[in-house]
Write a protein that holds these residues in place. Structure first.
Motif, PDB file in Angstrom:
ATOM      1  N   LEU A  63      35.460  36.855  38.183  1.00 36.07           N
ATOM      2  CA  LEU A  63      34.552  37.927  37.776  1.00 36.07           C
ATOM      3  C   LEU A  63      35.156  38.785  36.656  1.00 36.07           C
ATOM      4  O   LEU A  63      36.371  38.987  36.612  1.00 36.07           O
ATOM      5  N   LEU A  64      34.309  39.279  35.773  1.00 34.58           N
ATOM      6  CA  LEU A  64      34.676  40.240  34.716  1.00 34.58           C
ATOM      7  C   LEU A  64      36.140  40.187  34.275  1.00 34.58           C
ATOM      8  O   LEU A  64      36.949  41.021  34.702  1.00 34.58           O
ATOM      9  N   PRO A  65      36.474  39.262  33.377  1.00 29.56           N
ATOM     10  CA  PRO A  65      37.876  39.113  32.965  1.00 29.56           C
ATOM     11  C   PRO A  65      38.505  40.413  32.442  1.00 29.56           C
ATOM     12  O   PRO A  65      39.708  40.604  32.566  1.00 29.56           O
ATOM     13  N   ASN A  66      37.680  41.314  31.886  1.00 31.60           N
ATOM     14  CA  ASN A  66      38.289  42.539  31.347  1.00 31.60           C
ATOM     15  C   ASN A  66      38.329  43.697  32.361  1.00 31.60           C
ATOM     16  O   ASN A  66      38.551  44.846  32.004  1.00 31.60           O
ATOM     17  N   ASP A  99      46.443  39.050  45.421  1.00 33.97           N
ATOM     18  CA  ASP A  99      46.942  37.710  45.231  1.00 33.97           C
ATOM     19  C   ASP A  99      46.788  36.872  46.510  1.00 33.97           C
ATOM     20  O   ASP A  99      47.115  37.379  47.572  1.00 33.97           O
ATOM     21  N   PRO A 100      46.315  35.646  46.480  1.00 29.40           N
ATOM     22  CA  PRO A 100      45.956  34.871  45.293  1.00 29.40           C
ATOM     23  C   PRO A 100      44.479  35.000  44.885  1.00 29.40           C
ATOM     24  O   PRO A 100      44.048  34.285  43.990  1.00 29.40           O
ATOM     25  N   LEU A 101      43.724  35.894  45.487  1.00 26.30           N
ATOM     26  CA  LEU A 101      42.284  35.958  45.191  1.00 26.30           C
ATOM     27  C   LEU A 101      41.994  36.858  43.983  1.00 26.30           C
ATOM     28  O   LEU A 101      41.193  37.792  44.067  1.00 26.30           O
ATOM     29  N   THR A 102      42.659  36.568  42.884  1.00 25.74           N
ATOM     30  CA  THR A 102      42.520  37.419  41.704  1.00 25.74           C
ATOM     31  C   THR A 102      41.205  37.187  40.963  1.00 25.74           C
ATOM     32  O   THR A 102      40.898  37.899  40.019  1.00 25.74           O
ATOM     33  N   GLN A 103      40.411  36.208  41.412  1.00 24.19           N
ATOM     34  CA  GLN A 103      39.058  36.042  40.845  1.00 24.19           C
ATOM     35  C   GLN A 103      38.165  37.210  41.266  1.00 24.19           C
ATOM     36  O   GLN A 103      37.169  37.503  40.625  1.00 24.19           O
ATOM     37  N   CYS A 104      38.505  37.840  42.385  1.00 21.53           N
ATOM     38  CA  CYS A 104      37.691  38.924  42.950  1.00 21.53           C
ATOM     39  C   CYS A 104      38.066  40.259  42.296  1.00 21.53           C
ATOM     40  O   CYS A 104      39.097  40.381  41.653  1.00 21.53           O
ATOM     41  N   LEU A 105      37.191  41.250  42.498  1.00 18.40           N
ATOM     42  CA  LEU A 105      37.435  42.573  41.934  1.00 18.40           C
ATOM     43  C   LEU A 105      37.710  43.575  43.033  1.00 18.40           C
ATOM     44  O   LEU A 105      37.128  43.502  44.121  1.00 18.40           O
ATOM     45  N   ARG A 106      38.577  44.519  42.700  1.00 16.49           N
ATOM     46  CA  ARG A 106      38.727  45.716  43.509  1.00 16.49           C
ATOM     47  C   ARG A 106      38.422  46.916  42.631  1.00 16.49           C
ATOM     48  O   ARG A 106      38.429  46.803  41.399  1.00 16.49           O
ATOM     49  N   ALA A 107      38.127  48.019  43.284  1.00 18.84           N
ATOM     50  CA  ALA A 107      37.851  49.240  42.553  1.00 18.84           C
ATOM     51  C   ALA A 107      38.475  50.390  43.309  1.00 18.84           C
ATOM     52  O   ALA A 107      38.632  50.318  44.542  1.00 18.84           O
ATOM     53  N   SER A 108      38.867  51.428  42.587  1.00 23.51           N
ATOM     54  CA  SER A 108      39.512  52.582  43.219  1.00 23.51           C
ATOM     55  C   SER A 108      39.380  53.787  42.301  1.00 23.51           C
ATOM     56  O   SER A 108      39.109  53.638  41.104  1.00 23.51           O
TER      57      SER A 108
END
Ligand code: SAM
Length: 303
Positions: free
Chosen positions: A259-262, A269-278
């Protein structure tokens, strides 16, 4: 003193409801009321300098405006008329990322009070079918009021346990997109986080994670489903990455979408395809989003 630390404040996000108005019309309306539009956010720090009646367009979501945290639109005409939706930026990500095409069939599995449902309807331009379920009758009735105000017409609401919705029913045979935003600990909600100083009881997290995994596995049972977005407003790995990993282990026919490379805050890790927000990194509540997609059918390599 009452001085707040910069970078620790969540600005006020306002989603423009494209079913009722346009971004330009809302910006013009607000300018006439004395607000000052400052263009698109360029850096995260721009958000910390919003004050009084200045506002910006969001960097990632084009129908999202950003105001100082002290701005209150609850009594504003645009809010009461359903032209704007008061929704944190992180909670706008699931529908935006699922991005169902106009005319598609979509399920919002745990939908009330329906901010993501109305966002999905806007993306679908009110065309197609939007099946929305929720277990809680009271929340559903709030939801119908909100959807009416937002001008949503492509939905079908049901007071139903998503886990009991039959994936093989002919009604859902064209469903290709599912948004799953199940009950969670809410540990990402900043207001809750400040009040609940006690750590989450482990048993509660375990029960939530088991429910979330059950829902996610159920979503993958719909025969035509291509994409499922899973989101929570939890910061716990147990409700986020661990649920997604466990689900993928049981469903090798699905994989994660990067998701959203930028977007800089990634799933652990290793689920870096997913996004977190804070708050610290994205100036939003704590949030997690994953998108699972069905793998293309493998051919035998001969063609
Ligand atoms: N997506 C909503 C929005 O953006 O406005 C927020 C959803 S909230 C995080 C989770 C919802 O799931 C609650 O309204 C709760 O009543 C509902 N829920 C809990 N268990 C459910 C189940 N088994 N089936 C359907 N809905 C369920």
């Amino acid at each position: 003193g009452s001085q707040q630390t910069q970078g620790n404040i969540i600005p006020r996000y306002v989603r423009v409801n494209s079913l009722k108005t346009t971004l330009d019309d809302v910006i013009d309306y607000l300018k006439r009321e004395g607000f000052s539009y400052q263009g698109t956010t360029m850096r995260l720090e721009d958000l910390d300098h919003l004050s009084g009646k200045t506002f910006l367009c969001d960097l990632h979501l084009k129908d999202l405006l950003v105001f100082s945290s002290k701005t209150d639109f609850h009594n504003h005409f645009l809010y009461k008329a359903g032209h704007i939706i008061l929704q944190d930026k992180a909670s706008c990500l699931p529908a935006f990322l699922l991005n169902p095409p106009v005319g598609s069939h979509v399920i919002d599995a745990c939908a009330a009070p329906g901010n993501k449902t109305s966002h999905l309807a806007a993306i679908m331009k009110n065309k197609g079918k939007l099946f929305a379920f929720d277990l809680d009758a009271k929340r559903l009735s709030t939801m119908s009021t909100l959807l009416l105000r937002a001008g949503v017409t492509c939905h079908q609401l049901a007071n139903q346990d998503f886990l009991k919705v039959d994936p093989l029913s002919s009604e859902y045979k064209e469903v290709k997109y599912i948004l799953l935003d199940p009950s969670c600990s809410g540990s990402g909600m900043v207001c809750l986080r400040d009040e609940v100083s006690e750590p989450q009881k482990d048993g509660r997290l375990q029960a939530l994670a088991a429910f979330q995994l059950h829902c996610l596995k159920h979503a993958l049972q719909f025969p035509q489903v291509q994409r499922v977005v899973y989101s929570t407003c939890s910061v716990h790995t147990q409700e986020n990455e661990e649920v997604v990993s466990a689900c993928l282990q049981h469903n090798p026919g699905f994989r994660l979408v990067h998701l959203l490379p930028n977007w800089h805050e990634r799933g652990h890790d290793p689920l870096t395809q997913c996004l977190r927000a804070s708050t610290a990194k994205t100036r939003t509540h704590g949030f997690f989003v994953a998108m699972l997609e069905r793998r293309p059918l493998q051919t035998d390599g001969q063609n």
